[in-house]
Design a protein around this motif. Structure first.
Motif, PDB file in Angstrom:
ATOM      1  N   GLN A 159       0.829  -1.207   0.000  1.00  0.00           N
ATOM      2  CA  GLN A 159       0.000   0.000   0.000  1.00  0.00           C
ATOM      3  C   GLN A 159       0.865   1.259   0.000  1.00  0.00           C
ATOM      4  O   GLN A 159       2.004   1.249   0.471  1.00  0.00           O
ATOM      5  CB  GLN A 159      -0.911   0.003   1.234  1.00  0.00           C
ATOM      6  N   VAL A 160       0.285   2.337  -0.526  1.00  0.00           N
ATOM      7  CA  VAL A 160       0.979   3.620  -0.557  1.00  0.00           C
ATOM      8  C   VAL A 160       1.143   4.113   0.884  1.00  0.00           C
ATOM      9  O   VAL A 160       0.158   4.247   1.614  1.00  0.00           O
ATOM     10  CB  VAL A 160       0.169   4.645  -1.384  1.00  0.00           C
ATOM     11  N   THR A 161       2.387   4.342   1.285  1.00  0.00           N
ATOM     12  CA  THR A 161       2.624   4.840   2.643  1.00  0.00           C
ATOM     13  C   THR A 161       2.387   6.347   2.681  1.00  0.00           C
ATOM     14  O   THR A 161       2.275   6.999   1.637  1.00  0.00           O
ATOM     15  CB  THR A 161       4.072   4.577   3.077  1.00  0.00           C
ATOM     16  N   GLN A 162       2.383   6.885   3.884  1.00  0.00           N
ATOM     17  CA  GLN A 162       2.183   8.338   3.984  1.00  0.00           C
ATOM     18  C   GLN A 162       3.331   9.092   3.319  1.00  0.00           C
ATOM     19  O   GLN A 162       3.127  10.081   2.629  1.00  0.00           O
ATOM     20  CB  GLN A 162       2.050   8.757   5.453  1.00  0.00           C
ATOM     21  N   ALA A 164       2.688   8.984  -0.276  1.00  0.00           N
ATOM     22  CA  ALA A 164       1.585   9.876  -0.631  1.00  0.00           C
ATOM     23  C   ALA A 164       2.098  11.325  -0.703  1.00  0.00           C
ATOM     24  O   ALA A 164       1.703  12.105  -1.575  1.00  0.00           O
ATOM     25  CB  ALA A 164       0.465   9.757   0.395  1.00  0.00           C
ATOM     26  N   ARG A 165       3.034  11.624   0.186  1.00  0.00           N
ATOM     27  CA  ARG A 165       3.624  12.961   0.210  1.00  0.00           C
ATOM     28  C   ARG A 165       4.412  13.199  -1.091  1.00  0.00           C
ATOM     29  O   ARG A 165       4.280  14.233  -1.733  1.00  0.00           O
ATOM     30  CB  ARG A 165       4.543  13.044   1.434  1.00  0.00           C
ATOM     31  N   GLU A 166       5.229  12.215  -1.485  1.00  0.00           N
ATOM     32  CA  GLU A 166       5.993  12.317  -2.738  1.00  0.00           C
ATOM     33  C   GLU A 166       5.059  12.489  -3.935  1.00  0.00           C
ATOM     34  O   GLU A 166       5.314  13.276  -4.844  1.00  0.00           O
ATOM     35  CB  GLU A 166       6.837  11.054  -2.948  1.00  0.00           C
ATOM     36  N   MET A 167       3.965  11.716  -3.924  1.00  0.00           N
ATOM     37  CA  MET A 167       3.027  11.785  -5.048  1.00  0.00           C
ATOM     38  C   MET A 167       2.314  13.131  -5.065  1.00  0.00           C
ATOM     39  O   MET A 167       2.048  13.691  -6.128  1.00  0.00           O
ATOM     40  CB  MET A 167       2.036  10.621  -4.963  1.00  0.00           C
ATOM     41  N   ILE A 194       1.729  18.545  -7.396  1.00  0.00           N
ATOM     42  CA  ILE A 194       1.870  19.999  -7.244  1.00  0.00           C
ATOM     43  C   ILE A 194       2.816  20.558  -8.308  1.00  0.00           C
ATOM     44  O   ILE A 194       2.525  21.546  -8.974  1.00  0.00           O
ATOM     45  CB  ILE A 194       2.389  20.333  -5.828  1.00  0.00           C
ATOM     46  N   ARG A 195       3.962  19.888  -8.473  1.00  0.00           N
ATOM     47  CA  ARG A 195       4.966  20.394  -9.417  1.00  0.00           C
ATOM     48  C   ARG A 195       4.488  20.343 -10.854  1.00  0.00           C
ATOM     49  O   ARG A 195       4.789  21.214 -11.657  1.00  0.00           O
ATOM     50  CB  ARG A 195       6.257  19.595  -9.280  1.00  0.00           C
ATOM     51  N   VAL A 196       3.755  19.281 -11.199  1.00  0.00           N
ATOM     52  CA  VAL A 196       3.362  19.107 -12.598  1.00  0.00           C
ATOM     53  C   VAL A 196       2.066  19.854 -12.919  1.00  0.00           C
ATOM     54  O   VAL A 196       1.980  20.532 -13.930  1.00  0.00           O
ATOM     55  CB  VAL A 196       3.217  17.605 -12.944  1.00  0.00           C
TER      56      VAL A 196
END
Lengths: 297, 671
Positions: free
Chosen positions: B596-599, B602-605, B610-612
């Motif tokens: 599962q996606v960790t916190q 999720a922050r990296e994603m 935000i950047r894109v």
């Protein structure tokens, strides 16, 4: 490299007789190439162990097996890279590369261009029959336009490669074309190419008697003319050479198109300072090691 | 491992910025300053395939003891842009310090853990008397300040700067040292140091990458020919060779593609010189047909694959151990070859030298598998770890061929009991032979076309493959490291040795009896010895950097042994010891990895989104797992707020299982 000034005694066609006889079809143009190559080596006084014949894959690439010399029968299209590596390892060897139009101008085209611009002291003999013979008659990169083959049933729609024009423009310093039907001229062109200091390309019209019913011996005999017979033709004149390289049809030139004296790749390689790499001692002495380690602290 | 157990014996410094910010040079100066004081360094640069821009993250672990990986910690951060502060300030551990140019940046306390201090460096004010400076010199100010903060000697760093800029003359040296000094002085006046009491041995330790070690090991091992086509992350071997070839007597050739590279290398090997080439997975794919040629013409040659994330172009600047299957599957047909995977920088040196011995003695291709992490990270080795005195064994090489000639024919491929046929180099007088890629008889005559012969083919194939028995007898079998009666055995191969080694230490400290089985020699494989070890293990976990457990599969193929568990990582980043130990512990506690996606992920994603898709001036501020929603899976509900004022901008919904960005909602309360 040292080419004996006079012919060495006892060098005959038998000296270069391979373990097995060629498996080419009777009448194949490659027989003429093989014989002329041996004649050229005799003329230059190069003994079998002094030459490395490197080929790719195809009918003509079987040639190393039919000549008594060192040889590498390498991969399809990769003869020039293998030969380049061998030459750089031991630049005292005479390295002669042999193959066909599919091998050199098709799958090996990328290496062909780059090998020429390197101007290593290599001799490249291409037995050009304008067809894929070993795989039973498909179109090759030099198959003429509109010609019907196994893979061009409605006629070839692509332009053929022009090896002479390519060679001249890519940086080969000896660019010639011969014809299997004229072994005397072919021997001269081979000997000239091997003796030449730099990359020598010799494309040879070497008819495939089985799969190419268009570009036959008579077809070429009607058309070829010798550049050396042309009054005033100077192989040092690059413009004239380019012009002749584009001549095709009723009259097709053979002979030495272009020759230039340029520094060869081997001249610029600092690692050759003490002679061929193969003769150099292996490993690292303490002084060199300490020098390299000093960079790391 | 708790911060306390590190004590004052090691520090990890992170430098974060954009490509083009000069991180490399800064890291280099810091690494060498530490190594000149006799401290050990391990640095990993997590960079992107960009010349300028993007995010570059260099982490240097400095320690009195030898360190084998970049560790789990972050004690000091030098941030060169806002993005770097955002991403890494929260990782700095209590007691740590964050340094940055306060002309440009401001660290929001929101981002910092308790007990972390900042040192703001007003670059313009500090350097106003020092003339016109390049923007990268803000790094030098930071480095000067860092000397005070972590207790390294300023003068040693000044000496390193002087050496770095020696070619630019005294004025530039003076300027750089001056810039560093203002940073140092400013730090002394404005912040208490972190309290490190180093024991400097002042033995200058060599600092090098795995790639450099391979290049040097090659030269020590007699390499005379090197060819390559530029490809990350193998290119630095080419660069080293180009820079040192003349002095080291190596002809170095940049070729038009890896097909040419491999064939040139084999041509050189066939003609009698020790020849090598290196590439990454994509280039290796192009080399494979040629590697089979080396097998059948029995030419010695060394092929290095410095792996990166695949498949295809994949992750050009990220690490992976994903090419093991490719190495095993390289080229058609069966042919003898050796596959080795160095585990450390020191291995990179000695195993490359050894590769040439194996290649020549057994006349076959040797494939070395490294990866971006091992190839490009910077590490100190002990002062006497490397030596020029490596054995050079050329195998059966006949100089006087007259003795080898039978009726004038030379049997280059004699069917010997060992499978090794004495070799004569082209150019040797008295004999001649053809080395053919078609199968051939003992003299080299083809047995493929006119002279097809089933019996000769069988014996020719067996002769070549027989060489592997001889190879195996020369390769050291694997051995278990750590306590014999462990409850869990961590199994790795190649570059992960250091991180697994430390993870095993962490597990034992935490009361989990663990040991370590590591493989450097992958083919031929010591099946019997491996199986003996494996049968005695209570629980086995293969740890590797790919998504399918390629080594675990190989181990099963060679031994019939199926390991209990896999710990895999394939996000482009190397393992960290705590990461491995944590995953092993979770397995033992019955909590297998759920993907599962960790916190943190999720922050990296969210940052990616935000950047894109959004503006740069936003940040994720709150993360919440929500199960009841319309997305057919639980999601991370991520609040995104303005960077400056913290005003809510919207919410991002990221799938917990799929990782899909399901929705960006701006019509939420407060936005």
């Amino acid at each position: 490299m040292a080419i004996a000034a006079e012919k060495l005694e006892n060098l005959t066609l038998d000296t270069y007789e391979g373990l097995v006889d060629p498996d080419w079809c009777p009448g194949c143009g490659d027989f003429g190439v093989l014989k002329s190559l041996k004649m050229a080596l005799i003329e230059l006084g190069i003994r079998p162990h002094e030459v490395l014949v490197v080929s790719g894959i195809g009918c003509s690439s079987n040639l190393p097996g039919f000549i008594h010399a060192y040889g590498v029968h390498s991969l399809h299209g990769r003869a020039l890279p293998v030969a380049t590596g061998a030459k750089l390892a031991n630049h005292n060897l005479h390295v002669v590369v042999t193959g066909g139009d599919g091998d050199g101008y098709g799958i090996g085209m990328c290496h062909f261009i780059h090998a020429m611009r390197r101007n290593l002291n290599l001799t490249y003999i291409v037995m050009n029959n304008q067809i894929y013979g070993l795989t039973t008659g498909q179109a090759s990169p030099t198959t003429m336009k509109e010609m019907r083959t196994l893979t061009t049933p409605r006629g070839n729609v692509e332009l053929p490669i022009n090896p002479m024009a390519l060679g001249i423009s890519a940086g080969a310093t000896y660019v010639a074309r011969g014809f299997s039907g004229d072994p005397a001229q072919l021997t001269r062109l081979f000997a000239g190419g091997i003796a030449h200091r730099g990359f020598a390309l010799i494309d040879v019209f070497s008819p495939c008697v089985t799969f190419n019913k268009v570009n036959t011996y008579p077809w070429f005999k009607e058309r070829v003319y010798k550049l050396e017979d042309e009054a005033g033709y100077d192989p040092a004149d690059v413009t004239a050479a380019i012009e002749r390289s584009h001549e095709w049809g009723e009259r097709i030139p053979v002979g030495l198109f272009y020759k230039d004296e340029q520094p060869i790749y081997e001249d610029s390689e600092p690692a050759f300072r003490n002679g061929p790499l193969v003769d150099q001692p292996l490993g690292m002495d303490r002084a060199l090691f300490d020098e390299l380690m000093a960079e790391l602290v | 491992m708790s911060t306390a157990s590190i004590g004052q014996r090691e520090v990890t410094v992170g430098i974060a910025g954009a490509a083009g910010d000069g991180l490399d040079k800064t890291g280099d100066t810091l690494a060498h300053t530490a190594s000149r004081l006799g401290l050990h360094v391990y640095a990993y640069n997590s960079y992107q395939s960009l010349i300028r821009g993007g995010h570059t993250w260099l982490r240097l672990r400095i320690s009195e003891e030898k360190v084998t990986n970049h560790g789990d910690h972050l004690n000091v951060l030098i941030a060169l842009n806002e993005d770097s502060l955002e991403r890494h300030a929260p990782e700095v551990e209590s007691g740590g310090v964050i340094l940055y140019n306060s002309d440009k940046l401001k660290c929001d306390p929101f981002l910092m853990r308790d007990g972390v201090r900042v040192l703001e460096l007003p670059f313009k004010k500090l350097t106003k008397d020092l003339g016109k400076l390049l923007p990268v010199m803000q790094n030098t100010v930071s480095l000067g300040a860092l000397m005070h903060v972590i207790g390294l000697e300023f003068d040693v760093m000044a000496g390193m700067l002087a050496d770095t800029f020696a070619h630019k003359g005294p004025q530039i040296i003076e300027q750089n040292v001056g810039v560093a000094r203002v940073g140092y002085d400013y730090a002394r006046q404005n912040i208490e140091p972190m309290g490190y009491k180093w024991n400097f041995t002042r033995t200058r330790l060599p600092v090098l990458t795995g790639n450099e070690a391979m290049a040097m090991g090659a030269v020590a091992g007699g390499c005379k020919f090197y060819a390559a086509y530029p490809m990350s992350p193998a290119s630095s071997i080419l660069h080293w060779m180009m820079a040192h070839g003349e002095r080291c007597g190596v002809a170095v050739k940049q070729a038009e593609d890896e097909i040419c590279v491999a064939n040139m290398t084999i041509g050189a090997g066939h003609a009698g010189v020790r020849a090598m080439c290196a590439t990454s997975g994509g280039g290796f794919a192009l080399m494979t047909e040629a590697i089979g040629m080396a097998g059948i013409i029995e030419a010695p040659a060394v092929f290095i694959n410095v792996q990166r994330g695949g498949p295809s172009t994949g992750l050009p600047t990220k690490t992976e151990q994903g090419d093991l299957n490719q190495a095993f599957g390289a080229s058609q047909g069966d042919y003898p070859r050796v596959i080795v995977a160095p585990a450390t920088v020191t291995d990179c040196y000695y195993m490359t030298a050894e590769a040439f011995n194996l290649a020549e003695k057994f006349q076959l291709p040797v494939i070395m598998i490294s990866d971006l992490m091992l190839g490009q990270h910077v590490e100190t080795v002990e002062a006497d770890a490397l030596t020029p005195d490596v054995p050079i064994e050329r195998g059966e090489l006949i100089r006087d061929a007259s003795a080898a000639s039978v009726n004038g024919d030379f049997k280059r491929y004699t069917f010997t009991p060992s499978g090794v046929s004495p070799r004569v180099l082209p150019g040797t007088e008295g004999v001649a032979y053809v080395a053919a890629t078609d199968d051939h008889d003992e003299t080299g005559v083809l047995i493929s076309d006119e002279h097809t012969n089933a019996a000769l083919r069988r014996k020719s194939q067996e002769k070549r493959m027989r060489k592997l028995e001889g190879v195996l007898a020369q390769l050291p079998p694997p051995r278990l490291e750590g306590p014999a009666d462990a409850d869990v055995t961590l199994i790795g191969w190649g570059s992960t040795w250091g991180v697994i080694h430390e993870a095993v230490g962490q597990l034992n400290e935490a009361g989990v009896r663990a040991n370590h089985l590591h493989f450097r020699y992958l083919f031929p494989f010591h099946s019997r010895e491996s199986l003996e070890i494996l049968h005695a293990c209570r629980r086995t976990v293969v740890v590797e950097v790919n998504s399918t457990g390629q080594f675990a599969r190989h181990l099963r193929a060679e031994t019939g042994f199926s390991v209990n568990d896999l710990v895999l990582r394939y996000d482009g980043e190397p393992f960290e010891p705590g990461d491995v130990a944590g995953r092993v512990k979770a397995i033992l506690e019955g909590r297998p990895y759920n993907g599962q996606v960790t916190q943190a992920e999720a922050r990296e994603m969210a940052y990616h989104y935000i950047r894109v898709y959004l503006k740069e001036d936003a940040r994720p501020v709150r993360f919440e797992q929500v199960s009841e929603n319309g997305y057919r899976e639980p999601v991370w509900q991520v609040q995104i707020a303005g960077r400056e004022k913290g005003e809510p901008l919207g919410e991002l919904f990221i799938g917990l299982e799929t990782g899909s960005i399901h929705e960006w909602k701006t019509d939420v309360v407060g936005a």
